[in-house]
Write a protein that holds these residues in place. Sequence first.
Motif, mmCIF file in Angstrom:
data_model
loop_
_atom_site.group_PDB
_atom_site.id
_atom_site.type_symbol
_atom_site.label_atom_id
_atom_site.label_comp_id
_atom_site.label_asym_id
_atom_site.label_seq_id
_atom_site.Cartn_x
_atom_site.Cartn_y
_atom_site.Cartn_z
ATOM 1 N N ALA A 23 0.812 -1.230 0.293
ATOM 2 C CA ALA A 23 -0.163 -0.105 -0.099
ATOM 3 C C ALA A 23 0.829 1.096 0.093
ATOM 4 C CB ALA A 23 -0.900 0.014 1.124
ATOM 5 N N GLY A 24 2.201 1.160 0.372
ATOM 6 C CA GLY A 24 3.033 2.299 0.511
ATOM 7 C C GLY A 24 2.604 3.500 1.321
ATOM 8 N N THR A 25 2.222 3.049 2.516
ATOM 9 C CA THR A 25 1.528 4.124 3.534
ATOM 10 C C THR A 25 2.996 4.863 4.252
ATOM 11 O OG1 THR A 25 1.339 2.463 5.342
ATOM 12 C CG2 THR A 25 -0.452 3.267 3.709
ATOM 13 N N CYS A 26 4.145 4.054 4.366
ATOM 14 C CA CYS A 26 5.218 4.383 5.024
ATOM 15 C C CYS A 26 6.061 5.488 4.330
ATOM 16 C CB CYS A 26 6.030 3.439 5.631
ATOM 17 S SG CYS A 26 7.432 3.847 6.357
ATOM 18 N N ARG A 27 5.929 6.849 4.464
ATOM 19 C CA ARG A 27 6.700 7.765 3.727
ATOM 20 C C ARG A 27 8.137 7.887 3.969
ATOM 21 N NH1 ARG A 27 4.010 9.154 -0.737
ATOM 22 N NH2 ARG A 27 4.144 11.448 -0.750
ATOM 23 N N HIS A 28 8.439 7.601 5.189
ATOM 24 C CA HIS A 28 9.609 7.671 5.693
ATOM 25 C C HIS A 28 10.500 6.313 5.829
ATOM 26 C CE1 HIS A 28 7.230 7.040 9.137
ATOM 27 N NE2 HIS A 28 8.288 6.327 9.978
ATOM 28 N N LYS A 29 11.690 6.107 6.365
ATOM 29 C CA LYS A 29 12.127 4.683 6.499
ATOM 30 C C LYS A 29 11.321 3.905 7.341
ATOM 31 C CE LYS A 29 17.053 5.455 5.879
ATOM 32 N NZ LYS A 29 18.291 5.421 6.343
ATOM 33 N N GLY A 30 10.816 2.809 6.887
ATOM 34 C CA GLY A 30 9.998 1.814 7.647
ATOM 35 C C GLY A 30 11.117 1.020 8.660
ATOM 36 N N PRO A 31 10.311 0.184 9.278
ATOM 37 C CA PRO A 31 11.222 -0.641 10.255
ATOM 38 C C PRO A 31 12.323 -1.580 9.517
ATOM 39 C CG PRO A 31 8.691 -1.510 10.093
ATOM 40 C CD PRO A 31 9.098 -0.171 9.200
ATOM 41 N N VAL A 32 13.143 -2.155 10.116
ATOM 42 C CA VAL A 32 14.128 -3.037 9.561
ATOM 43 C C VAL A 32 13.483 -4.195 9.122
ATOM 44 C CG1 VAL A 32 16.170 -4.371 10.156
ATOM 45 C CG2 VAL A 32 15.930 -2.041 11.103
ATOM 46 N N GLU A 33 13.858 -4.464 7.939
ATOM 47 C CA GLU A 33 13.283 -5.832 7.162
ATOM 48 C C GLU A 33 14.585 -6.679 6.836
ATOM 49 O OE1 GLU A 33 10.063 -5.546 4.603
ATOM 50 O OE2 GLU A 33 10.084 -3.165 4.590
ATOM 51 N N ARG A 34 14.308 -8.104 6.499
ATOM 52 C CA ARG A 34 15.806 -9.058 6.336
ATOM 53 C C ARG A 34 15.140 -9.930 5.339
ATOM 54 N NH1 ARG A 34 19.434 -11.360 10.538
ATOM 55 N NH2 ARG A 34 20.186 -8.947 10.655
ATOM 56 N N ALA A 35 15.925 -10.243 4.143
ATOM 57 C CA ALA A 35 15.547 -11.350 3.245
ATOM 58 C C ALA A 35 16.012 -12.553 3.617
ATOM 59 C CB ALA A 35 15.866 -11.114 2.174
ATOM 60 N N THR A 47 6.664 3.151 -7.222
ATOM 61 C CA THR A 47 8.044 3.320 -6.718
ATOM 62 C C THR A 47 7.887 3.235 -5.274
ATOM 63 O OG1 THR A 47 8.082 5.808 -6.548
ATOM 64 C CG2 THR A 47 8.775 4.853 -8.632
ATOM 65 N N TYR A 48 9.468 2.924 -4.895
ATOM 66 C CA TYR A 48 9.644 2.828 -3.528
ATOM 67 C C TYR A 48 11.390 2.889 -3.635
ATOM 68 C CZ TYR A 48 10.852 -2.207 -4.037
ATOM 69 O OH TYR A 48 11.178 -3.545 -4.350
ATOM 70 N N VAL A 49 11.882 3.223 -2.218
ATOM 71 C CA VAL A 49 13.201 3.301 -1.987
ATOM 72 C C VAL A 49 13.805 2.369 -1.092
ATOM 73 C CG1 VAL A 49 15.214 4.704 -1.629
ATOM 74 C CG2 VAL A 49 13.358 5.800 -2.544
ATOM 75 N N ARG A 50 14.737 1.470 -1.385
ATOM 76 C CA ARG A 50 15.152 0.427 -0.456
ATOM 77 C C ARG A 50 16.561 0.901 0.104
ATOM 78 N NH1 ARG A 50 17.781 -5.228 -1.486
ATOM 79 N NH2 ARG A 50 19.142 -3.944 -2.891
ATOM 80 N N HIS A 51 16.612 1.181 1.275
ATOM 81 C CA HIS A 51 17.948 1.591 1.948
ATOM 82 C C HIS A 51 18.481 0.474 2.751
ATOM 83 C CE1 HIS A 51 15.701 5.524 1.857
ATOM 84 N NE2 HIS A 51 14.834 4.600 1.964
ATOM 85 N N VAL A 52 19.864 0.336 2.263
ATOM 86 C CA VAL A 52 20.809 -0.680 2.788
ATOM 87 C C VAL A 52 22.080 -0.195 3.165
ATOM 88 C CG1 VAL A 52 21.927 -2.757 2.291
ATOM 89 C CG2 VAL A 52 20.041 -2.488 1.211
ATOM 90 N N GLY A 53 22.161 0.162 4.575
ATOM 91 C CA GLY A 53 23.280 0.914 5.168
ATOM 92 C C GLY A 53 23.084 2.386 4.828
ATOM 93 N N HIS A 77 8.496 5.133 0.707
ATOM 94 C CA HIS A 77 7.729 5.496 -0.517
ATOM 95 C C HIS A 77 7.547 7.096 -0.652
ATOM 96 C CE1 HIS A 77 6.509 1.436 0.866
ATOM 97 N NE2 HIS A 77 6.243 1.241 -0.303
ATOM 98 N N PRO A 78 8.411 7.410 -1.542
ATOM 99 C CA PRO A 78 8.538 8.800 -2.008
ATOM 100 C C PRO A 78 7.256 9.231 -2.611
ATOM 101 C CG PRO A 78 9.871 7.669 -3.248
ATOM 102 C CD PRO A 78 9.431 6.731 -2.456
ATOM 103 N N ASN A 79 6.534 8.448 -3.172
ATOM 104 C CA ASN A 79 5.292 8.854 -4.052
ATOM 105 C C ASN A 79 4.198 8.157 -3.294
ATOM 106 O OD1 ASN A 79 6.893 10.434 -5.759
ATOM 107 N ND2 ASN A 79 7.394 8.557 -6.887
ATOM 108 N N PRO A 80 3.112 8.695 -3.263
ATOM 109 C CA PRO A 80 1.763 7.932 -2.994
ATOM 110 C C PRO A 80 1.231 6.962 -4.055
ATOM 111 C CG PRO A 80 0.873 10.211 -3.753
ATOM 112 C CD PRO A 80 2.696 10.111 -3.757
#
Length: 131
Positions: A23-35, A47-53, A77-80
């Motif tokens: 749904a992309g409701t988290c506009r800022h960095k969300g909680p830590v996830e792990r594959a 679109t979304y942004v994945r932050h690794v370090g 998620h920078p865009n709604p």
Amino acid sequence: MSDFAVQLLLATPLIEVRDVVCAGTCRHKGPVERAGRTQLVFPYRGTYVRHVGADEAVADASQVLFFNAGEDYHVSHPNPGGDASLALTVDDALLREVAPAALLHAGERLRFREPRLRIDPRAQVLVALLR
């Protein structure tokens, strides 16, 4: 209500294919996830942004993202409007065989060097057909 909807499209001993819609409701960095396992993720909507370090990778339909097993990341998620991706989990031995060696770290553990790679329009169409 969950932010994610995951549908298993294919499961064999060598590959699993999932359709992941967020749904992309988290506009800022969300909680830590792990594959749990290495995945190739092909965004096809939004679109979304994945932050690794300190690294950031923008995910859109022109990219494939590499999620390395055991690697922590955050998503924003920078865009709604949310996003949707096709996630492929390939057997490590098969993936090591078919992935170009230049894309992988040396060593026993399968890990991609880059967080993402641009894909051409033909590959984008193939992802759409697979989905």
